[in-house]
Scaffold this active site. Structure first.
Site, PDB file in Angstrom:
ATOM      1  N   ASN A  39       0.830  -1.206   0.000  1.00  0.00           N
ATOM      2  CA  ASN A  39       0.000   0.000   0.000  1.00  0.00           C
ATOM      3  C   ASN A  39       0.863   1.254   0.000  1.00  0.00           C
ATOM      4  O   ASN A  39       0.599   2.221  -0.731  1.00  0.00           O
ATOM      5  CB  ASN A  39      -0.911   0.016   1.231  1.00  0.00           C
ATOM      6  N   ARG A  41     -11.297  -4.496 -13.325  1.00  0.00           N
ATOM      7  CA  ARG A  41     -10.155  -5.360 -12.993  1.00  0.00           C
ATOM      8  C   ARG A  41     -10.670  -6.795 -12.977  1.00  0.00           C
ATOM      9  O   ARG A  41     -11.753  -7.068 -12.481  1.00  0.00           O
ATOM     10  CB  ARG A  41      -9.561  -5.030 -11.618  1.00  0.00           C
ATOM     11  N   HIS A  81     -16.071   2.942 -13.974  1.00  0.00           N
ATOM     12  CA  HIS A  81     -15.861   2.187 -12.737  1.00  0.00           C
ATOM     13  C   HIS A  81     -17.105   1.382 -12.366  1.00  0.00           C
ATOM     14  O   HIS A  81     -17.098   0.638 -11.385  1.00  0.00           O
ATOM     15  CB  HIS A  81     -15.498   3.182 -11.614  1.00  0.00           C
ATOM     16  N   TYR A 106     -12.250  -9.510  -0.712  1.00  0.00           N
ATOM     17  CA  TYR A 106     -12.944  -8.222  -0.755  1.00  0.00           C
ATOM     18  C   TYR A 106     -14.414  -8.435  -0.414  1.00  0.00           C
ATOM     19  O   TYR A 106     -15.067  -9.292  -1.009  1.00  0.00           O
ATOM     20  CB  TYR A 106     -12.856  -7.596  -2.157  1.00  0.00           C
TER      21      TYR A 106
END
Length: 764
Positions: A117, A446, A506, A539
């Protein structure tokens, strides 16, 4: 959820000792306001601001400044800096590596996540700030800091965090791995003769042939250093000529550890290469050999408006990023001063760009140790549940097709608690195989390396179905992969588009068009996460499968907008950014204010990844002043400053960080007792509202609304993984009050799924 006495609104007691800073200079939120004309610039350096059981455990990057008595909602003191707020989020990630409740190998994994990160942050944000400064921009940000001040604070925050990362490894996890698991990371200098001979054989057989030592002299220019590459800087002396020379050896990224004869004993490959560097430079005397690592700028300017070919522009950007300026040089403390100075000159860096890092300079190798260690020191394995309506019978897979299931009613899926492969992936794969499906349209932001969804879309196109996919080739750090997938899809006959000029797509949407008798029926998936089966295991995301005709019509119009020209496209149900999302949010905030003014309750619960949009923050301040009760569950950066009298005393902010990465977005509007709830792809960040195509779905199904309500209730009751943001900028890990139970959000969600699974098993 409407009642103030409802269990969801009872907030756990925060663990804290006072609310002031360590030097006593900060006021309590209840103290009177200051009359300073302008907030002071926060001092550079660590400020303890992450507290656990009342004790400061980690620094914070953000700082409190006093709010003037005559401040307006635009005053800089009412906003946290976004860069520093992100650093504070990464401190919370690092705490997972320090938390005794986290399994030991998972703690090691969180170290690697924190470093990754931080590396991306430096590439994007430090690089971006340096580019802004280079352009001569001096305009301050919303919080009053100009670019130079932000860069100073960011550098200090990054430096402090990186040193703390090293300490977490050397002082805590390294000895714990040895004591509790028998996994011992050894120093090359401490190997005995037999171990050194073993390592030498491995070095000569496997490492020596792939190394490329590069000398620097008039005939050999300073070599190119690839981004995030770990290297050895050597200062050499010719014993006869008495001349000094610099050389660089790149540490091969394919090898991180060399195993010793004793089981589970490892030595870092960079130490081995340094130990046998004499074999690379026979006849030379090695004066010094020091490790270093460079970080290059990933914030490359682009102008899509003038691009003739978007793919060509992205390809050029990727190449430009590869050769972009270095923005950070990390070195070992032992590196000689003359070598440091030489590297700084060659890389055209300032002293401020040099970061001295004790211990390991590169922690990605921890992923392998964490993955291969014993299971009892990892999280308990989790097998995602298949929603009962989608369970097939036995090996014959008898049962209704997924379209029949969706026609019977909307279906919500919550990953990773529920299976991605048995729901979303199955939806796309069945659509590809179903002879009645005539068209599939999908957005891809993605996706995984071995994507079965890509394979399904290829299969559908080869079967003659009309397949259209919008591949977002500007998704940061996934550009090359997405361009490759786009090429695969195009070769199969898929209609591929690459996004809208000036807007990043997105949105997470799949549209399936199916012939059923004499009519055409649409089926949709609207979600919060990417179509990636790998990240769906860690996620936390929500998706809804629906056959509602109005949603289908909206999805048709959305894809017409994405693939053609329809900037003023209209929608019946979906809320689409950039044109419609911001006005829709503002309307709902004003509606909650109107309810309060009419004597009804005003209540908002917003769960998202980030909050930085100034207009929406000011609208939330206005709602708080009007008496609207607001709970914000913001995983990452948050610019809003809660708990300020006269501005945000009715706003509470918490962040949940734990086993799963909170990625879903849920927006709850109480609406005077008739709640309205949305899910979708957009955070409340300016980029999501103005610069991206986003889709949010108003949830009409009562069963799903009830389930989302319970999800938010558990998130607001968490007193194990939730951090409360104080007006000072401190984040405080919550603990149960005197008569409260322990509530771990992730654990409660897992337990709820296990309960549903037992119920299903009992009914079979």
């Amino acid at each position: 959820m409407a009642s103030e006495s409802d269990e969801a609104t009872r907030r756990p007691r925060a663990l804290r000792v006072g609310r002031g800073s360590d030097d006593g200079g900060e006021r309590s939120p209840s103290s009177s306001a200051s009359v300073e004309a302008r907030p002071e610039i926060p001092s550079i350096g660590p400020r303890f601001g992450h507290r656990v059981r009342g004790e400061p455990v980690l620094p914070r990057a953000t700082d409190q400044v006093s709010v003037p008595a005559d401040a307006t909602p635009r005053h800089p003191s009412l906003y946290f800096n976004p860069e520093l707020s992100w650093l504070d989020f990464n401190w919370r990630v690092l705490y997972q590596a320090m938390d005794e409740r986290t399994p030991l190998l998972e703690r090691l994994r969180f170290l690697a996540i924190t470093e990754n990160n931080l590396d991306e942050f430096v590439m994007k944000r430090v690089g971006g700030l340096k580019r802004v400064l280079g352009a001569g921009v001096v305009k301050p940000s919303l919080d009053g800091l100009d670019p130079a001040e932000q860069l100073d604070l960011v550098r200090a925050g990054v430096r402090t965090m990186r040193v703390r990362l090293a300490a977490a490894w050397e002082e805590d996890l390294r000895p714990r791995l040895a004591e509790e698991l028998g996994i011992v990371v050894r120093d090359f200098d401490h190997l005995n003769d037999a171990e050194r001979e073993h390592v030498r054989r491995v070095f000569m057989d496997r490492i020596y042939p792939i190394l490329t030592p590069l000398a620097v002299d008039p005939g050999h220019p300073f070599p190119f250093l690839s981004n995030m590459s770990l290297s050895l800087a050597l200062m050499l002396e010719h014993p006869e000529r008495r001349t000094r020379h610099f050389a660089r050896v790149k540490i091969p990224p394919s090898v991180r550890w060399i195993e010793l004869p004793e089981s589970n004993h490892l030595v870092p490959v960079d130490e081995v290469i340094r130990g046998f560097a004499g074999d690379l430079f026979r006849g030379m005397k090695i004066e010094s050999a020091s490790l270093f690592r460079v970080t290059r700028n990933a914030d490359v300017a682009r102008d899509e408006e003038v691009a003739d070919d978007l793919l060509k522009m992205i390809s050029e950007e990727l190449r430009e990023r590869r050769f972009a300026r270095v923005v950070r040089l990390e070195v070992e403390p032992e590196m000689p001063n003359d070598v440091r100075a030489f590297l700084l000159r060659q890389l055209e860096l300032d002293e401020e760009d040099l970061y001295e890092i004790p211990g390991l300079l590169e922690m990605s190798g921890f992923w392998r140790i964490a993955a291969e260690g014993p299971w009892q020191h990892r999280y308990e394995p989790w097998e995602p549940m298949i929603p009962p309506r989608l369970i097939r019978e036995g090996e014959t897979e008898d049962g209704p097709d997924i379209f029949t299931v969706i026609r019977a009613g909307d279906l919500m899926v919550h990953h990773p608690y529920e299976s991605f492969t048995a729901t979303v992936q199955r939806f796309i794969e069945e659509a590809a195989s179903d002879p009645d499906v005539v068209a599939i349209k999908q957005t891809l932001y993605r996706t995984g390396e071995q994507s079965r969804i890509i394979a399904a879309l290829v299969k559908a196109a080869e079967a003659g179905k009309a397949v259209a996919v919008l591949v977002e080739v500007t998704a940061r750090f996934d550009e090359a992969d997405n361009m490759e997938w786009a090429s695969v899809l195009e070769e199969a006959g898929v209609n591929v588009t690459y996004g809208l000029v000036g807007l990043k797509t997105h949105a997470k949407v799949v549209l399936v068009v199916r012939e059923e008798g004499d009519e055409i029926r649409t089926y949709c998936h609207i979600g919060t996460g990417n179509y990636n089966s790998e990240t769906a295991q860690i996620y936390a995301d929500i998706g809804i499968l629906t056959a509602q005709p109005e949603i289908g019509r909206d999805a048709v119009n959305l894809f017409h907008y994405l693939t053609g020209y329809a900037p003023q496209q209209r929608y019946e149900e979906l809320i689409v950014a950039p044109n419609y999302l911001r006005p829709a949010i503002m309307d709902r905030i004003e509606r909650e204010i109107a309810h309060v003014e009419a004597g009804r309750q005003g209540r908002m619960i917003m769960k998202m990844n980030g909050l930085d949009d100034p207009k929406l923050i000011r609208a939330l301040y206005a709602a708080s002043r009007a008496g609207v009760e607001i709970d914000l569950i913001v995983r990452g950066q948050c610019r809003l400053r809660p708990g300020i009298p006269g501005f945000s005393e009715n706003i509470r902010v918490r962040s949940i960080v734990g086993r799963f990465l909170e990625h879903d977005r849920i927006f709850w509007w109480e609406n005077g007792g008739t709640p309205e709830v949305w899910i979708g792809s957009a955070d409340w960040r300016r980029r999501n509202l103005d610069d991206r195509v986003e889709v949010l779905l108003p949830v009409r199904d009562r069963r799903i609304t009830k389930r989302l309500r319970k999800t938010l209730q558990v998130a607001l009751r968490d007193n194990q993984r939730a951090w409360e943001l104080l007006p000072t900028g401190e984040y405080v890990l919550l603990e149960p009050g005197p008569r409260q139970r322990r509530v771990d959000y992730h654990d409660r969600m897992l337990r709820a799924v296990r309960k549903r699974r037992r119920k299903v098993d009992g009914n079979q």
